[in-house]
Design an enzyme around this catalytic site. Structure first.
Site, PDB file in Angstrom:
ATOM      1  N   GLU A   1      49.968   8.494  16.135  1.00 49.29           N
ATOM      2  CA  GLU A   1      49.178   7.739  17.105  1.00 49.29           C
ATOM      3  C   GLU A   1      47.745   7.528  16.597  1.00 49.29           C
ATOM      4  O   GLU A   1      47.237   8.300  15.773  1.00 49.29           O
ATOM      5  CB  GLU A   1      49.152   8.513  18.432  1.00 49.29           C
ATOM      6  CG  GLU A   1      48.259   7.941  19.523  1.00 49.29           C
ATOM      7  CD  GLU A   1      48.737   6.610  20.057  1.00 49.29           C
ATOM      8  OE1 GLU A   1      48.648   5.620  19.297  1.00 49.29           O
ATOM      9  OE2 GLU A   1      49.169   6.563  21.224  1.00 49.29           O
TER      10      GLU A   1
ATOM     11  N   HIS B   1      57.937   5.607  21.464  1.00 48.57           N
ATOM     12  CA  HIS B   1      58.396   6.802  22.180  1.00 48.57           C
ATOM     13  C   HIS B   1      58.632   6.514  23.664  1.00 48.57           C
ATOM     14  O   HIS B   1      58.058   5.576  24.238  1.00 48.57           O
ATOM     15  CB  HIS B   1      57.375   7.934  22.046  1.00 48.57           C
ATOM     16  CG  HIS B   1      56.030   7.603  22.613  1.00 48.57           C
ATOM     17  ND1 HIS B   1      55.743   7.687  23.963  1.00 48.57           N
ATOM     18  CD2 HIS B   1      54.888   7.189  22.016  1.00 48.57           C
ATOM     19  CE1 HIS B   1      54.496   7.336  24.175  1.00 48.57           C
ATOM     20  NE2 HIS B   1      53.947   7.027  23.016  1.00 48.57           N
TER      21      HIS B   1
END
Length: 316
Positions: free
Chosen positions: A149, A62
């Site tokens: 994550e 990201h």
């Protein structure tokens, strides 16, 4: 009841002593006769050709998030709701154009298929990437929680997290588990499940539109730094020590696994040895990637971590 008549082997005949009506009859032995072959062989022969593998699996971290520039953001906002900064949006846009430039070389039937972590910063990165593609170029998108994550716990105390991360450096990044959270080893377990799903999707050609068999499909995983490193570790069967030596992706950075001459995915098709050394690959890992460039799916590299000599000191 089946019996062989006592004649020369080359003229052997199978005699079915009686059929369902009680009549005796004979027939010549034909070893290639379909009804006398193993059913597994008949099934394999009737199977259609497997769908072509996607040409690339592109791993994207990201763009810069609010948490990357201010760790205090995690004390106010749950990790899954941390968004991109303005720079992060620019990084996502730029990465999308790099991906398009890469995949659009060659035949014009290319498409992209996205897997994305459900966190806000990865979803926003996906939207930035998507600006580089027309709708007909996007074969599909799947939100995949298993590539999220690493879980650091719920709301994070800034000072406590500083201490925890310092402890992790001493303990080891792979096995250290954050209180109420995950270790990289925990991420490895869920990535293993995702990898099996991805492999199955590749094998059945889930990314191909009905009636199409294009070899120019490209898979893009939009995820997080540690998660992507663990994915590579699981895919290429790297050891814990090798994982510990890897460096993180840059925000908006990407790594490309591309099919080589034999059909396996190698990092050395798109990247140089110098780039992979900077990422943290050792000489042994680079040699394996070189083998991956020409090997076929299903083959094993018996010279890479398979003979076990690196684990035993008495071979030295």
């Amino acid at each position: 009841m089946v019996c062989l008549s006592p004649v020369h082997p080359s003229r052997a005949r199978i005699r079915c002593c009686e059929d369902t009506l009680g009549r005796q009859h004979t027939r010549r032995w034909n070893p290639t006769s379909p009804e006398l072959q193993f059913p597994e062989l008949l099934y394999r022969a009737s199977m259609p050709l497997p769908p072509p593998r996607p040409r690339r699996i592109i791993l994207v971290r990201h763009g810069q998030s609010e948490g990357n520039v201010d760790e205090g953001a995690y004390t106010r906002v749950p990790d899954p709701r941390i968004g991109l900064t303005s720079q992060g949006w620019e990084e996502a846009d730029a990465c999308g154009h790099r991906i398009r430039e890469l995949v659009s070389t060659g035949p014009d039937d290319w498409k992209v298929y996205f897997y994305v972590s459900p966190y806000r910063r990865t979803l926003e990165t996906l939207r930035g990437l998507g600006k580089a593609f027309e709708p007909e170029r996007i074969a599909g998108v799947r939100e995949e929680p298993r590539i999220r994550e690493q879980d650091f716990g719920n709301f994070q105390d800034r000072e406590k997290m500083r201490v925890e991360k310092a402890t992790r450096r001493r303990y080891g990044r792979f096995f250290y588990r954050f209180p109420n959270g995950e270790s990289a080893a925990d991420v490895y377990d869920r990535i293993t499940g995702f990898r099996e799903t991805l492999r199955a999707d590749i094998d059945i050609g889930r990314f191909q539109p009905p009636g199409q068999r294009s070899p120019n499909m490209n898979i893009v995983l939009v995820s997080h730094g540690l998660t992507l490193r663990v994915f590579l570790m699981r895919w290429y069967k790297w050891t814990v020590e090798q994982f510990e030596g890897l460096n993180n992706f840059d925000n908006g950075g990407m790594l490309v696994m591309q099919t080589g001459d034999g059909g396996r995915y190698s990092l050395l098709v798109h990247h140089t040895e110098e780039e992979l050394e900077a990422f943290g690959l050792t000489d042994d890992m680079l040699k394996d990637q070189l083998w991956q460039k020409t090997a076929k799916p299903g083959e094993l590299n018996y010279n890479f971590m398979r003979n076990g000599q690196s684990f035993f000191t008495h071979f030295v």
